[in-house]
Design a protein around this motif. Structure first.
Motif, mmCIF file in Angstrom:
data_model
loop_
_atom_site.group_PDB
_atom_site.id
_atom_site.type_symbol
_atom_site.label_atom_id
_atom_site.label_comp_id
_atom_site.label_asym_id
_atom_site.label_seq_id
_atom_site.Cartn_x
_atom_site.Cartn_y
_atom_site.Cartn_z
ATOM 1 N N ILE A 46 50.064 53.068 54.645
ATOM 2 C CA ILE A 46 50.377 53.442 53.193
ATOM 3 C C ILE A 46 49.477 53.468 51.716
ATOM 4 C CG2 ILE A 46 52.487 52.791 51.575
ATOM 5 C CD1 ILE A 46 53.941 51.479 53.668
ATOM 6 N N ASP A 47 49.409 54.263 50.902
ATOM 7 C CA ASP A 47 48.958 54.204 49.673
ATOM 8 C C ASP A 47 48.695 52.819 49.553
ATOM 9 O OD1 ASP A 47 48.272 56.999 50.047
ATOM 10 O OD2 ASP A 47 49.794 57.908 48.656
ATOM 11 N N ASN A 48 47.015 53.188 49.612
ATOM 12 C CA ASN A 48 46.654 51.375 48.845
ATOM 13 C C ASN A 48 45.222 51.171 47.805
ATOM 14 O OD1 ASN A 48 43.802 50.497 50.934
ATOM 15 N ND2 ASN A 48 45.805 51.678 51.805
ATOM 16 N N GLY A 49 45.059 50.433 47.369
ATOM 17 C CA GLY A 49 43.788 50.822 46.128
ATOM 18 C C GLY A 49 42.596 49.971 47.591
ATOM 19 N N ILE A 50 42.487 49.189 48.523
ATOM 20 C CA ILE A 50 41.237 49.253 49.279
ATOM 21 C C ILE A 50 40.712 50.317 50.158
ATOM 22 C CG2 ILE A 50 42.416 48.469 51.626
ATOM 23 C CD1 ILE A 50 39.948 46.157 49.879
ATOM 24 N N MET A 51 41.731 51.026 50.235
ATOM 25 C CA MET A 51 40.637 52.263 51.056
ATOM 26 C C MET A 51 40.323 52.906 49.813
ATOM 27 S SD MET A 51 44.577 54.638 51.435
ATOM 28 C CE MET A 51 44.405 56.340 50.228
ATOM 29 N N ILE A 52 41.021 53.176 48.861
ATOM 30 C CA ILE A 52 40.076 53.829 47.450
ATOM 31 C C ILE A 52 38.634 53.394 46.704
ATOM 32 C CG2 ILE A 52 39.907 54.380 44.973
ATOM 33 C CD1 ILE A 52 41.486 56.172 46.815
ATOM 34 N N ALA A 53 38.379 51.165 47.310
ATOM 35 C CA ALA A 53 37.661 51.161 46.839
ATOM 36 C C ALA A 53 36.573 51.385 47.792
ATOM 37 C CB ALA A 53 37.929 49.794 47.429
ATOM 38 N N ARG A 85 22.288 42.795 48.572
ATOM 39 C CA ARG A 85 22.934 41.892 48.179
ATOM 40 C C ARG A 85 23.708 42.586 48.753
ATOM 41 N NH1 ARG A 85 25.030 43.110 43.478
ATOM 42 N NH2 ARG A 85 24.586 45.441 42.428
ATOM 43 N N PRO A 86 25.304 41.202 48.245
ATOM 44 C CA PRO A 86 26.194 41.786 48.868
ATOM 45 C C PRO A 86 27.224 42.746 47.459
ATOM 46 C CG PRO A 86 25.949 39.406 48.357
ATOM 47 C CD PRO A 86 24.708 40.121 47.673
ATOM 48 N N TYR A 87 27.626 44.139 47.983
ATOM 49 C CA TYR A 87 28.518 44.826 46.896
ATOM 50 C C TYR A 87 29.660 44.065 46.638
ATOM 51 C CZ TYR A 87 23.803 47.043 45.714
ATOM 52 O OH TYR A 87 22.739 47.575 44.849
ATOM 53 N N VAL A 88 29.998 44.673 45.624
ATOM 54 C CA VAL A 88 31.720 44.237 45.214
ATOM 55 C C VAL A 88 32.392 45.612 44.467
ATOM 56 C CG1 VAL A 88 34.013 42.835 44.523
ATOM 57 C CG2 VAL A 88 31.537 41.898 45.345
ATOM 58 N N ALA A 89 33.764 46.162 45.113
ATOM 59 C CA ALA A 89 33.983 47.500 44.398
ATOM 60 C C ALA A 89 35.939 47.338 44.147
ATOM 61 C CB ALA A 89 34.316 48.897 45.077
ATOM 62 N N LEU A 90 36.464 47.220 42.957
ATOM 63 C CA LEU A 90 37.989 47.401 42.828
ATOM 64 C C LEU A 90 38.296 49.193 43.053
ATOM 65 C CD1 LEU A 90 40.241 46.375 41.487
ATOM 66 C CD2 LEU A 90 39.322 47.170 39.779
ATOM 67 N N GLY A 91 39.265 48.800 43.531
ATOM 68 C CA GLY A 91 39.067 50.638 43.876
ATOM 69 C C GLY A 91 40.920 50.550 43.177
ATOM 70 N N LEU A 92 41.753 51.742 42.724
ATOM 71 C CA LEU A 92 42.351 51.562 42.228
ATOM 72 C C LEU A 92 43.197 53.088 43.009
ATOM 73 C CD1 LEU A 92 41.703 51.022 38.858
ATOM 74 C CD2 LEU A 92 42.794 49.150 39.605
ATOM 75 N N GLU A 93 44.677 53.079 43.252
ATOM 76 C CA GLU A 93 45.049 53.763 43.741
ATOM 77 C C GLU A 93 46.915 54.552 43.430
ATOM 78 O OE1 GLU A 93 45.522 56.609 45.756
ATOM 79 O OE2 GLU A 93 47.921 56.882 45.671
ATOM 80 N N SER A 148 41.147 41.625 48.481
ATOM 81 C CA SER A 148 42.049 41.342 47.751
ATOM 82 C C SER A 148 42.737 43.319 48.447
ATOM 83 C CB SER A 148 42.857 41.446 46.323
ATOM 84 O OG SER A 148 41.809 42.337 45.804
ATOM 85 N N ASN A 149 44.015 42.591 49.002
ATOM 86 C CA ASN A 149 44.963 44.828 48.372
ATOM 87 C C ASN A 149 46.050 44.404 48.100
ATOM 88 O OD1 ASN A 149 44.659 47.070 49.402
ATOM 89 N ND2 ASN A 149 45.641 46.995 51.364
ATOM 90 N N VAL A 150 46.504 44.385 46.946
ATOM 91 C CA VAL A 150 48.155 44.520 46.357
ATOM 92 C C VAL A 150 48.028 45.752 46.159
ATOM 93 C CG1 VAL A 150 48.808 43.306 44.270
ATOM 94 C CG2 VAL A 150 47.469 42.493 44.510
ATOM 95 N N GLY A 196 42.597 47.308 45.201
ATOM 96 C CA GLY A 196 41.845 46.340 46.257
ATOM 97 C C GLY A 196 41.015 46.242 45.496
ATOM 98 N N ILE A 197 39.593 45.263 46.342
ATOM 99 C CA ILE A 197 39.098 44.533 46.642
ATOM 100 C C ILE A 197 37.977 44.643 47.497
ATOM 101 C CG2 ILE A 197 37.111 42.914 45.140
ATOM 102 C CD1 ILE A 197 39.427 42.481 43.029
ATOM 103 N N ILE A 198 36.699 45.201 48.004
ATOM 104 C CA ILE A 198 36.310 45.044 48.841
ATOM 105 C C ILE A 198 34.073 44.129 48.435
ATOM 106 C CG2 ILE A 198 35.364 46.980 49.184
ATOM 107 C CD1 ILE A 198 36.424 47.679 52.061
ATOM 108 N N ARG A 199 34.184 44.032 49.535
ATOM 109 C CA ARG A 199 32.684 43.404 49.907
ATOM 110 C C ARG A 199 32.353 43.996 50.999
ATOM 111 N NH1 ARG A 199 32.822 37.445 49.837
ATOM 112 N NH2 ARG A 199 32.264 37.871 51.968
ATOM 113 N N HIS A 200 30.818 44.419 50.209
ATOM 114 C CA HIS A 200 29.697 45.212 51.900
ATOM 115 C C HIS A 200 29.337 43.896 51.145
ATOM 116 C CE1 HIS A 200 31.004 49.499 51.703
ATOM 117 N NE2 HIS A 200 31.950 48.775 52.074
#
Length: 351
Positions: A321-328, A13-21, A44-46, A30-34
């Protein structure tokens, strides 16, 4: 944890993660889906950056306050852009370190709070691994030598025996810190970043001034270069506002200093990266970290890589540049392999 990031099993199934940097002056979410077919989607990547006046750096206490003030706004915007709610998130990933202590603690506090409120598992992420995994994901490169260059880190890294291993690094200050500190000396703006403004000034430079070239085996030393470049600003030939009509040719401008600093430091970084490539037999190089956005560094690395019959891979400012999506991304890879960070161990480390 590092070994778990490489071999990923299929999912049903799809997996969704929220990353906080928030290891430095940027708070990112940032929010990513596998997906089961193996595809990865950046939903998203804010981020929001704490910018200080020209000539000033950012202090840990003030930066931590910025992160606490902007956390909810940035996270809500990330959720809105991704068209998901916190209930759709499978895990909450946060930067465990390295970084500045007070900002890291602020981000960990936000992550723990969300974890308790929504009963979501936590995943602590190594900031460096986050940069590398996002770079690999975006560029598609498989086994490169990584040049990780940012405000707080300067390392040459390669994957060996199921671990990311450091082949070379700075012996004192990081390259981003070196550029930032010199930007303060010549009073450049911190908006959007000191390093970016140095890059723009360097494009106007015409003279390559002599500076110490301090490679020491696989390592580099940058503090002496910073001292030497600062000494030029006290030279009687230095013109902080540029040349005047009565000036001759033997003058020194801020643009010349920015150009000389970039050329010297980047040449050192290219040298130790090439040495690591020769050591492990790799032809490809991946540049990650905030300084990796620098077009001149990418150009110099590209020349070296092509001469070796290989390629250089880099990303733009969204992912360098530092971002939340890389942590996600790094956190979700770990989570899918069964890794979680217990609440009692959701601490931070500056090193």
């Amino acid at each position: 944890m590092l070994a778990q990031l490489i071999s990923i099993s299929s999912i049903e199934r799809p997996y969704v993660a929220l990353g906080l940097e928030g290891s430095a002056n940027k708070f990112g979410a940032g929010i990513i889906r596998h997906d089961p077919d193996g595809s990865t989607h950046v939903l998203s990547n804010v981020r929001h950056t704490y910018i200080t006046p020209p000539g000033e750096g950012f202090q840990p206490r003030d930066t931590a306050l910025h992160h606490r003030e902007w956390a909810l706004t940035v996270i809500n915007e990330a959720l809105k852009k991704a068209v998901v709610s916190m209930h759709d998130i499978d895990c909450i990933c946060f930067t465990k370190g390295p970084g500045m202590g007070a900002p890291l603690v602020s981000v960990a506090l936000v992550a723990r709070t969300l974890s308790l409120l929504y009963r979501k598992p936590l995943v602590g992420v190594n900031h460096c691994v986050g940069h590398i995994e996002m770079g690999r994901q975006i560029t598609g490169t498989q086994n490169p030598v990584v040049l990780y260059v940012s405000g707080g880190n300067t390392q040459v890294i390669a994957y060996s025996q199921q671990c990311y291993r450091i082949f070379g690094e700075t012996l004192d200050i990081a390259v981003g810190n070196c550029l930032d500190r010199f930007a303060r000396v010549i009073n450049l703006s911190n908006d959007p970043s000191p390093g970016y403004n140095i890059e723009q000034e360097a494009k106007k430079g015409k003279r390559l001034l002599p500076l110490p070239y301090a490679t020491k085996g696989m390592d580099v030393s940058l503090s002496g270069i910073l001292t030497s470049i600062e000494a030029y600003t006290a030279d009687k030939r230095f013109r902080p506002d540029g040349p005047s009509a009565e000036d001759g040719e033997d003058i020194i401008t801020p643009q010349d200093l920015c150009f000389s600093l970039q050329e010297t430091v980047f040449a050192m970084l290219v040298e130790i990266t090439e040495r690591a490539m020769a050591h492990i037999g790799s032809r490809d190089a991946l540049i990650v970290g905030g300084v990796g956005c620098n077009e001149r560094l990418q150009e110099m690395m590209g020349i070296m890589s092509r001469e070796r019959g290989g390629n250089v891979f880099a990303t733009d400012e969204r992912f360098c540049i530092d971002n939340g999506i890389m942590i996600a991304q790094a956190g979700l890879l770990s989570f899918r392999m069964g890794f979680e960070t217990p609440l009692a161990k959701s601490t931070c480390t500056q090193r």
